[in-house]
Design an enzyme around this catalytic site. Structure first.
Site, mmCIF file in Angstrom:
data_model
loop_
_atom_site.group_PDB
_atom_site.id
_atom_site.type_symbol
_atom_site.label_atom_id
_atom_site.label_comp_id
_atom_site.label_asym_id
_atom_site.label_seq_id
_atom_site.Cartn_x
_atom_site.Cartn_y
_atom_site.Cartn_z
ATOM 1 N N GLU A 1 -0.689 -1.987 5.206
ATOM 2 C CA GLU A 1 0.217 -1.960 6.366
ATOM 3 C C GLU A 1 0.118 -0.634 7.094
ATOM 4 O OE1 GLU A 1 3.257 -1.074 8.946
ATOM 5 O OE2 GLU A 1 3.272 -0.082 7.010
ATOM 6 N N ASP B 1 0.815 -1.227 0.000
ATOM 7 C CA ASP B 1 0.000 0.000 0.000
ATOM 8 C C ASP B 1 0.848 1.276 0.000
ATOM 9 O OD1 ASP B 1 0.794 -0.820 2.590
ATOM 10 O OD2 ASP B 1 -0.782 0.340 3.548
HETATM 11 NI NI NI Z 1 6.621 0.943 5.438
#
Ligand code: NI
Length: 394
Positions: free
Chosen positions: A139, A81
Site C-alpha cells: 500500500e 506492508d
Molecule cells: Ni497506512
C-alpha cells in the site's frame, strides 16, 4: 449462530489477534517484499479450513468463503506492508528487521482480518453468497498493490468492498467514516531549471538558476491560491530542492520536487498543464529553461454514501452513537481508491489513540504504535458489517 455469539467469539479471539499482530510487528517487510508475511497469512488461513485460497501476486493472499446459499459478494481488504523507518519503541515485540517497521499499523489490519476470517470460516452454513478476504501487499509504494490486485481480477464478482485503517488521531473505541470524497489523489513531480552556470561575481554573464528557482517556487503557489476555485480543496507542496556545489559559482541546473493533492480528478488532469505554464513562463522571463516530469499517484478515494450509512448504523447500534467520530476529508492518499474505481465501498478509520499507552504518535514516525484494543473495535465492526449485509438476503 447469532450476532451476539459472533461477538463472544471475537472476544475469545482477542489474545490470538494480539499475538498475530505482534508476530507481524516483529517481522516487518517493505512493499512488494512481503514474502514471509504473506506466507504466514496463507498458512494461518489454511489452518482455519473452509476457505479457498489464492495468491494473485507473489506477496498477496486472497481467501474466499463461499456460503451455503446464493447471494452477493462482500470483500474486505487489509494491507500488510511496512515502512523504511527505524523503530524507536521499546516493547518486547519491536521490529527485528533493522530500518524497517510497521509504522502505519498495517500489522494490526492483517491481524484483524485474520480474526474475521477465522470466525466466519466456521459459519459457512449461515453465510449467503461469498465473503472475500483480501490481504494486499504494497500500500505504501506507488503504483501500489491495490492496482495490481484489481488487474489480477480479485474484484471479479464482488458487489461491495470495505477497508479499515487504525489511526492514532482518533481515540480508541471511536470510528470515523466519510461519505463521498474522503482522501485525495497524490501526484508527484520534478522540475528541472536549466541555466548556463557561471561565476557568482558576474551574474550578468550567466543565467542564474538559483534566483530563477526562487521565482518559480513563489509563482507555483499562485496555482492553488489564484487559479483554482477556492471551494475546491487542493494543496501543492514543494518538498525538495537540489542544486549547486560552491560558494562562488552558479550551477548549470537545479531540481525542485513536490506533490500535488486534490479530491477532484478534473483538477488533477489540468495540473501538469498549469504547472508547465507557470514554470515555462517564469523560466523564459529570466532566460532559463524549465522542464516538468509529472507522475500521477493514487486516485482520490470516494466512499459510497449507502455503505457509509451502513457503517454508521451498525457502529451506532452496537458501540453507541458517541462512538461515531465527526470527520473531515484529509489530503492524505490511499491505494484503496483503486478498488473503489470498480465497485462501491467504504474506507473506515478505527481509533487506536491512547496517550497512556503511548499510541498517540503520528503515523510514519519511529514511535508509532497502535493501542491493541482498537483491533477489538475493528474486528467487531467487520462482523457487524457482515451481519448487516447478510440480513439483506434472508
Ligand atoms: Ni497506512
Amino acid at each position: 449462530m447469532t450476532l451476539a455469539e459472533w461477538m463472544k467469539q471475537a472476544e475469545a479471539l482477542q489474545q490470538q489477534v494480539v499475538d498475530w499482530r505482534r508476530h507481524f510487528h516483529r517481522y516487518p517487510e517493505l512493499s512488494f517484499q512481503e514474502v514471509r508475511t504473506s506466507a504466514y497469512i496463507a498458512e494461518q488461513l489454511e489452518s482455519f479450513g473452509g476457505l479457498e485460497l489464492s495468491r494473485p501476486t507473489p506477496t498477496s493472499v486472497v481467501a474466499r468463503l463461499i456460503g451455503s446459499r446464493p447471494g452477493k459478494t462482500l470483500a474486505f481488504r487489509a494491507d500488510i506492508d511496512a515502512l523504511p523507518i527505524q523503530e524507536e519503541n521499546r516493547f518486547e515485540f519491536v521490529s527485528q528487521n533493522p530500518g524497517v517497521s510497521h509504522a502505519c499499523g498495517h500489522d494490526s489490519h492483517a491481524a484483524i482480518l485474520l480474526g474475521a476470517a477465522k470466525i466466519l470460516a466456521g459459519q459457512k452454513k449461515r453465510i449467503a453468497g461469498e465473503i472475500r478476504f483480501i490481504f494486499q501487499h504494497a500500500e505504501e509504494q506507488v503504483p501500489g498493490g491495490a492496482e495490481q490486485l484489481v488487474e489480477a481480477g480479485v474484484l471479479d464478482g464482488v458487489d461491495a468492498i470495505y477497508g479499515l485503517h487504525l489511526v492514532s488521531w482518533i481515540e480508541t473505541g471511536k470510528i470515523g467514516v466519510i461519505a463521498g470524497p474522503a482522501m485525495a489523489g497524490n501526484d508527484a513531480f520534478d522540475i528541472i531549471v536549466r541555466g548556463t552556470g557561471g561565476h557568482a561575481a558576474y551574474p550578468h554573464q550567466s543565467v542564474d538558476v538559483i534566483s530563477t528557482a526562487a521565482q518559480v517556487i513563489t509563482n507555483l503557489q499562485h496555482i492553488v491560491a489564484r487559479r483554482l476555485d477556492p471551494l475546491d480543496r487542493a494543496v501543492l507542496s514543494l518538498t525538495q530542492i537540489h542544486g549547486g556545489t560552491s560558494y562562488n559559482s552558479f550551477p548549470e541546473e537545479l531540481k525542485i520536487s513536490g506533490t500535488f493533492r486534490a479530491f477532484d480528478q478534473e483538477i488533477r488532469d489540468k495540473m501538469p498543464g498549469m504547472i508547465r505554464q507557470v514554470i515555462e513562463g517564469v523560466g523564459a522571463a529570466h532566460g532559463a529553461v524549465c522542464e516538468l516530469d509529472y507522475r500521477y499517484g493514487y486516485r482520490p478515494l470516494v466512499n459510497d454514501a449507502q455503505l457509509v450509512e451502513d457503517v454508521r448504523e451498525v457502529a451506532a447500534g452496537f458501540f453507541g452513537k458517541e462512538a461515531l467520530q465527526e470527520m473531515k476529508p484529509v489530503l492524505g492518499a490511499e491505494d484503496f481508491s483503486a478498488y473503489l474505481q470498480k465497485v462501491p465501498g467504504a474506507f473506515i478509520y478505527v481509533g487506536s489513540r491512547n496517550e497512556e499507552k503511548e499510541s498517540h504518535y503520528p503515523h510514519h514516525t519511529p514511535r508509532f504504535t497502535v493501542d491493541e484494543d482498537g483491533m477489538d473495535t475493528g474486528l467487531k465492526l467487520l462482523l457487524l458489517l457482515v451481519d448487516k449485509w447478510q440480513r439483506a438476503f434472508r
